[in-house]
Design a protein around this motif. Structure first.
Motif, PDB file in Angstrom:
ATOM      1  N   GLU A 142     -40.915 -15.650  97.353  1.00  0.00           N
ATOM      2  CA  GLU A 142     -41.137 -16.407  98.583  1.00  0.00           C
ATOM      3  C   GLU A 142     -42.362 -15.900  99.345  1.00  0.00           C
ATOM      4  N   ALA A 143     -42.664 -14.603  99.215  1.00  0.00           N
ATOM      5  CA  ALA A 143     -43.851 -14.078  99.896  1.00  0.00           C
ATOM      6  C   ALA A 143     -45.127 -14.490  99.169  1.00  0.00           C
ATOM      7  N   LEU A 144     -45.041 -14.624  97.847  1.00  0.00           N
ATOM      8  CA  LEU A 144     -46.220 -14.926  97.043  1.00  0.00           C
ATOM      9  C   LEU A 144     -46.553 -16.416  97.025  1.00  0.00           C
ATOM     10  N   GLN A 145     -45.554 -17.250  97.269  1.00  0.00           N
ATOM     11  CA  GLN A 145     -45.730 -18.694  97.085  1.00  0.00           C
ATOM     12  C   GLN A 145     -46.904 -19.289  97.876  1.00  0.00           C
ATOM     13  N   PRO A 146     -47.108 -18.939  99.153  1.00  0.00           N
ATOM     14  CA  PRO A 146     -48.247 -19.541  99.879  1.00  0.00           C
ATOM     15  C   PRO A 146     -49.613 -19.143  99.318  1.00  0.00           C
ATOM     16  N   HIS A 147     -49.667 -18.071  98.544  1.00  0.00           N
ATOM     17  CA  HIS A 147     -50.946 -17.565  98.044  1.00  0.00           C
ATOM     18  C   HIS A 147     -51.151 -17.872  96.568  1.00  0.00           C
ATOM     19  N   LEU A 148     -50.232 -18.599  95.979  1.00  0.00           N
ATOM     20  CA  LEU A 148     -50.271 -18.838  94.539  1.00  0.00           C
ATOM     21  C   LEU A 148     -51.524 -19.603  94.130  1.00  0.00           C
ATOM     22  N   LYS A 149     -51.844 -20.650  94.857  1.00  0.00           N
ATOM     23  CA  LYS A 149     -53.011 -21.475  94.502  1.00  0.00           C
ATOM     24  C   LYS A 149     -54.303 -20.650  94.608  1.00  0.00           C
ATOM     25  N   VAL A 150     -54.386 -19.795  95.621  1.00  0.00           N
ATOM     26  CA  VAL A 150     -55.579 -18.957  95.797  1.00  0.00           C
ATOM     27  C   VAL A 150     -55.764 -18.027  94.596  1.00  0.00           C
TER      28      VAL A 150
ATOM     29  N   LEU B 184     -58.596 -16.645  89.570  1.00  0.00           N
ATOM     30  CA  LEU B 184     -58.534 -16.257  88.154  1.00  0.00           C
ATOM     31  C   LEU B 184     -59.309 -17.235  87.284  1.00  0.00           C
ATOM     32  N   ALA B 185     -59.346 -18.509  87.683  1.00  0.00           N
ATOM     33  CA  ALA B 185     -60.024 -19.528  86.878  1.00  0.00           C
ATOM     34  C   ALA B 185     -61.523 -19.552  87.102  1.00  0.00           C
ATOM     35  N   ARG B 186     -62.012 -18.818  88.074  1.00  0.00           N
ATOM     36  CA  ARG B 186     -63.462 -18.802  88.302  1.00  0.00           C
ATOM     37  C   ARG B 186     -64.162 -18.168  87.106  1.00  0.00           C
TER      38      ARG B 186
ATOM     39  N   SER C 159     -43.708 -15.979  85.554  1.00  0.00           N
ATOM     40  CA  SER C 159     -42.365 -15.394  85.551  1.00  0.00           C
ATOM     41  C   SER C 159     -41.848 -15.142  86.963  1.00  0.00           C
ATOM     42  N   VAL C 160     -42.749 -14.821  87.912  1.00  0.00           N
ATOM     43  CA  VAL C 160     -42.308 -14.534  89.282  1.00  0.00           C
ATOM     44  C   VAL C 160     -42.132 -15.816  90.080  1.00  0.00           C
ATOM     45  N   CYS C 161     -43.108 -16.716  90.009  1.00  0.00           N
ATOM     46  CA  CYS C 161     -43.103 -17.905  90.875  1.00  0.00           C
ATOM     47  C   CYS C 161     -42.436 -19.122  90.249  1.00  0.00           C
ATOM     48  N   ARG C 162     -42.323 -19.137  88.939  1.00  0.00           N
ATOM     49  CA  ARG C 162     -41.637 -20.193  88.213  1.00  0.00           C
ATOM     50  C   ARG C 162     -42.071 -21.600  88.658  1.00  0.00           C
TER      51      ARG C 162
ATOM     52  N   LEU D 160     -53.023 -26.594  86.432  1.00  0.00           N
ATOM     53  CA  LEU D 160     -54.323 -26.871  85.820  1.00  0.00           C
ATOM     54  C   LEU D 160     -55.188 -25.627  85.791  1.00  0.00           C
ATOM     55  N   GLN D 161     -55.247 -24.895  86.890  1.00  0.00           N
ATOM     56  CA  GLN D 161     -56.069 -23.682  86.934  1.00  0.00           C
ATOM     57  C   GLN D 161     -55.554 -22.624  85.949  1.00  0.00           C
ATOM     58  N   LEU D 162     -54.244 -22.519  85.854  1.00  0.00           N
ATOM     59  CA  LEU D 162     -53.679 -21.567  84.895  1.00  0.00           C
ATOM     60  C   LEU D 162     -53.994 -21.993  83.466  1.00  0.00           C
ATOM     61  N   MET D 163     -53.979 -23.303  83.208  1.00  0.00           N
ATOM     62  CA  MET D 163     -54.364 -23.791  81.881  1.00  0.00           C
ATOM     63  C   MET D 163     -55.821 -23.458  81.579  1.00  0.00           C
TER      64      MET D 163
END
Length: 865
Positions: A476-484, A489-491, A516-519, A527-530
């Motif tokens: 729950e703490a990581l969720q707001p920062h997931l997209k960032v 990482l995709a840069r 595994s953490v954010c599921r 898309l960025q993770l891909m």
């Protein structure tokens, strides 16, 4: 009055008087017995002196046997003769030339001290004698006056006995005792050193009011012995040092701590346990312990991670006592925290064994002083030191909890460096520390520091720290920062930072940990993770990360709610294609985007059929002859793999036929043109392979194959002359496929040019090519079926008959059989002509067998209508 006095004189003595009279009588009797034996101690014969000492021993033992052990009366009776007669002579015998006499004298002195009523009365004479025998003059160096090891041990034991019996009375003689111990603590005999350590501890306890003024003089010898080869000596030194400093001067702590820290690396568990117990005792009882908390705490906390469970448990017990004691001593200062205790943070690794408040506060308040030394040791050249420092950092962070935020910059900087360590154990401890950062520190804080470091200098260790911190952070703490995180990482400067395997593994670990953490929260940045996963697979090359990438894609697909990586590609293939194709006009063989494009093309599967409007223009642009040859080779290789399974890839939607003309005319034709050089030849081979893959995929109708034939047949005929055996072989197969799908001869002028090229291949150096050429000739002959039109080809067929009859006598039996089949297939066109040609050459063949078979076949043909 006179009568009264006479009566009193005649009366029997009272109890006190009787006792005194008895003691006096016993002392007098003992004195007389000793006086008879003592002159023997002064004889010149060592045998005589020894006999006298042995007689003294027997006399004393006989006297003591008559009195019960510990009897005060006997001790009092012995005191006088002992002090007046025996002690001075026995002390003199300690310097006897005969070793046996010295040993007996030491033994008798030991017995005398134990039996005397006032043993401390002997100290003024005993201590100087022992000092003279064990230490010699203060300025003298070298071996002590007593050469015998066993005797030195006996004398030190005698000193220990004097310390134990003398107690505070030793204070005036402290100089002599310390002089002895300074020498015997460095004695070559290990047993003497151990006994000296016990004696030093006893002396410290016996004379606390005076010992502290001279205790520092023992620290040097003790520290010289702390690394002795015998582990029992090391244990004794550590325990003695603990007592000496406890009752001595706290100034010596600084001199001792480096040596104690070194003993934490000792291979013998008992040594490490001794250090743990001594340091724990100091933290509990040392008078000025508050001044040394920041120096002693790291030593005790280091033992919490000891490999031996007993040592770790002992350290944990002592540390808890220290924390509770400090908590009681500072109860007023901690009142609010005690009254309103906070629960353990979410994802705390061991909430049930969370350190008590006192322990946590002690670490937090001293962390700024401890941390620099830990960071320094983490960069030490000795692996053991780095490992201890890494384990200590883990314990410190576990105690500091959210207070570690104040030191986060320092902690992350040292973790960044330590996670690049060569030793796996160091890296494991550091990754666990990074997980604790994720547990206790807000993502807004640690992401700002970690991501800025990655922007400046991407590295495997930086990615490992990020992955470990993410693993420890609550979802729950990581969720707001997931997209960032995913976007960073995709840069390109991060996901394309290195082709090193370790870099790829840690980048992949970041993605896997996020998933595994954010599921399900990862759906917004899928898309960025891909993009990251595609890049890792593209750059991993021969490093063997493909399986791990595939596993991560499957995990991402699971949280995305789709079935496997193929559906994941289907969902993102359009944006992925646009992402990699943005710079395709500038691609070379070294372009990362080319590698990414290859990964998407070869792994997207059925999704490729949905992006043909993007895919084909990219291929057409990049496969022009003016582009980088090596790049074109790589693209053709990928295209071949895709075309082999075209129904499951580019034609999954049944739309590939719309792009067939572009593929044939704009991609294959330019690359089939002849150009000098090996690279150009390799490209022609690749183009031919692509065409064969397309024809073999069964996605083209006969009409479409005919259209391709019209565009490419002449180019394929030229490739029959290539130096590459594979090119010639595939070309024969392609021509065969073209001919088989032809319903008849459309253009006789073009058709007539085919067979001479195939006929040349019967002279090929490759056995496979020759057989492929005969198969293509069968297909060529099968195309001539019209009776009205076959007369147009009669002369060509006659020439073909003649040439084939030559190969009917070929040295290779398989070629003979294949040529025979060609002739049989073509015999239906002009059988009479073939009979004449065969009969004309049959006598020229080395073996007429195949000619005879052919003639028999011709005779069996039905007559022409």
């Amino acid at each position: 009055m006179a009568a009264l006095m006479a009566a009193e004189a005649a009366a029997p003595p009272g109890p006190t008087e009787a006792t005194e009279t008895s003691e006096t009588a016993e002392a007098a009797e003992l004195s007389r017995a000793l006086s008879r034996l003592l002159p023997g101690l002064e004889t010149d014969s060592k045998v005589g002196r020894r006999r006298a000492l042995e007689a003294l021993q027997r006399a004393l033992e006989a006297a003591w046997l008559e009195a019960p052990d510990g009897d005060p009366a006997a001790a009092a009776a012995f005191q006088g003769p002992w002090a007046r007669l025996l002690l001075p002579r026995l002390l003199y015998c300690l310097a006897d030339p005969a070793e046996g006499c010295r040993a007996l004298a030491a033994h008798l002195l030991d017995l005398g001290l134990r039996r005397a009523a006032r043993p401390r009365d002997a100290l003024p004479r005993l201590l100087p004698a022992l000092a003279a025998r064990l230490a010699g003059p203060e300025s003298a160096r070298g071996r002590p006056p007593e050469a015998c090891e066993e005797l030195r041990l006996a004398l030190v034991q005698l000193l220990s006995l004097a310390v134990r019996l003398g107690g505070p009375a030793l204070a005036p003689h402290l100089d002599d005792a310390l002089r002895v111990l300074r020498r015997t603590l460095l004695d070559p005999f290990a047993a003497v050193r151990r006994e000296s350590c016990e004696c030093a501890a006893g002396l410290a306890r016996a004379t606390p009011d005076h010992f502290h003024m001279q205790s520092e003089s023992l620290i040097g010898p003790l520290m010289q012995s702390i690394s002795h080869q015998h582990w029992k000596v090391r244990v004794a030194v550590i325990e003695a040092t603990g007592t000496v400093i406890q009752f001595g001067s706290g100034k010596s702590v600084d001199d001792v701590l480096p040596h104690f820290a070194q003993r934490l690396f000792d291979d013998v568990p008992q040594v490490r346990q001794a250090v743990t117990c001594v340091v724990g005792g100091w933290l509990l009882d040392l008078r000025d312990r508050y001044s040394f908390f920041h120096k002693l705490i790291p030593l005790l906390l280091s033992s919490l991670e000891d490999d031996i469970p007993e040592i770790a448990l002992a350290a944990a017990g002592l540390w808890e006592k220290v924390g509770l004691q400090w908590q009681r001593e500072n109860e007023d200062d901690l009142k609010d925290k005690l009254d309103f205790s906070t629960p353990p943070p979410a994802r705390h690794p061991s909430p049930e064994t969370r350190p008590v408040l006192g322990c946590r506060e002690l670490v937090f308040r001293n962390l700024s002083k401890i941390l620099p030394a830990v960071c320094h040791d983490l960069t030490d050249w000795v692996v053991g030191t780095r490992l201890k420092a890494a384990q200590l950092l883990l314990v410190l962070l576990l105690h500091a909890e959210d207070h570690s935020t104040q030191h986060l910059d320092t902690v992350l900087r040292v973790l960044h460096r330590a996670c690049a360590d060569d030793d796996p154990a160091v890296v494991r401890s550091c990754t666990r520390s990074a997980e604790l950062v994720g547990v206790f520190v807000s993502p807004e804080v640690f992401l700002k520091l970690i991501l800025s470091t990655l922007k400046k200098s991407p590295s495997p260790s930086g990615l490992l720290v990020l992955a470990s911190v993410i693993r420890g952070c609550p979802r729950e703490a990581l969720q707001p920062h997931l997209k960032v995180i995913a976007v960073e990482l995709a840069r390109p400067h991060i996901c394309q930072g290195s082709e090193n395997r370790l870099y790829g593994e840690h980048l992949l670990l970041c993605v896997r940990t996020l998933v595994s953490v954010c599921r399900e929260d990862c759906r917004g940045c899928s898309l960025q993770l891909m993009e990251v996963l595609v890049t890792v697979m593209a750059l991993s090359g021969a490093t063997g990360l493909s399986d791990k990438v595939q596993e991560t894609m499957d995990a991402l697909a699971a949280v995305q709610g789709v079935d496997g990586s193929q559906d994941l590609y289907r969902e993102h293939v359009g944006p992925l294609m646009e992402w990699v194709a943005a710079s395709h006009h500038d691609w070379t063989v070294h372009s990362v985007e080319l590698l990414q494009f290859n990964v998407v093309v070869t792994h997207a599967g059925p999704a490729l059929g949905e992006v043909l409007p993007h895919l084909v223009p990219i291929l057409r642009s990049c496969l022009q002859p003016a582009r980088d040859p090596q790049m074109r080779l790589r693209l053709f290789s990928s295209l071949s793999r895709v075309l082999l399974s075209a129904k499951q890839t580019v034609d999954s939607q049944g739309q590939f036929h719309h792009y067939l003309n572009t593929v044939a005319k704009d991609i294959l034709v330019p690359n089939l043109q002849w150009h000098a050089g090996k690279t150009a030849a390799a490209i022609r081979t690749a183009a031919v392979s692509c065409l064969w893959a397309l024809l073999s995929s069964d996605v083209l109708s006969e009409k479409q194959i005919w259209e391709v034939q019209e565009m490419l047949m002449l180019d394929i005929l030229t490739t029959l002359e290539e130096d590459s055996q594979m090119t010639r072989l595939i070309s024969c197969q392609i021509i065969n496929r073209f001919l088989k799908t032809s319903s008849g001869v459309a253009d006789p002028d073009k058709f007539i040019k085919i067979y001479p090229e195939l006929l040349k291949r019967l002279d090929d150096v490759s056995h496979e090519v020759r057989l492929a050429a005969t198969s293509a000739l069968v297909s060529w002959l099968a195309c001539i079926q019209n009776d009205d039109g076959k007369s147009y080809y009669q002369s060509n067929i006659q020439f073909l008959y003649r040439e084939l009859l030559v190969y009917l006598d070929d040295p290779e039996g398989a070629v003979q059989d294949a040529v025979l089949e060609v002739l049989k297939a073509g015999s239906v066109l002009f059988p009479e002509l073939l009979v004449r040609e065969t009969e004309a050459v049959v006598h020229k063949h080395r073996s007429p067998a195949h000619c005879q078979q052919l003639l028999q076949h011709l005779q069996a043909l039905p007559p022409a209508q």
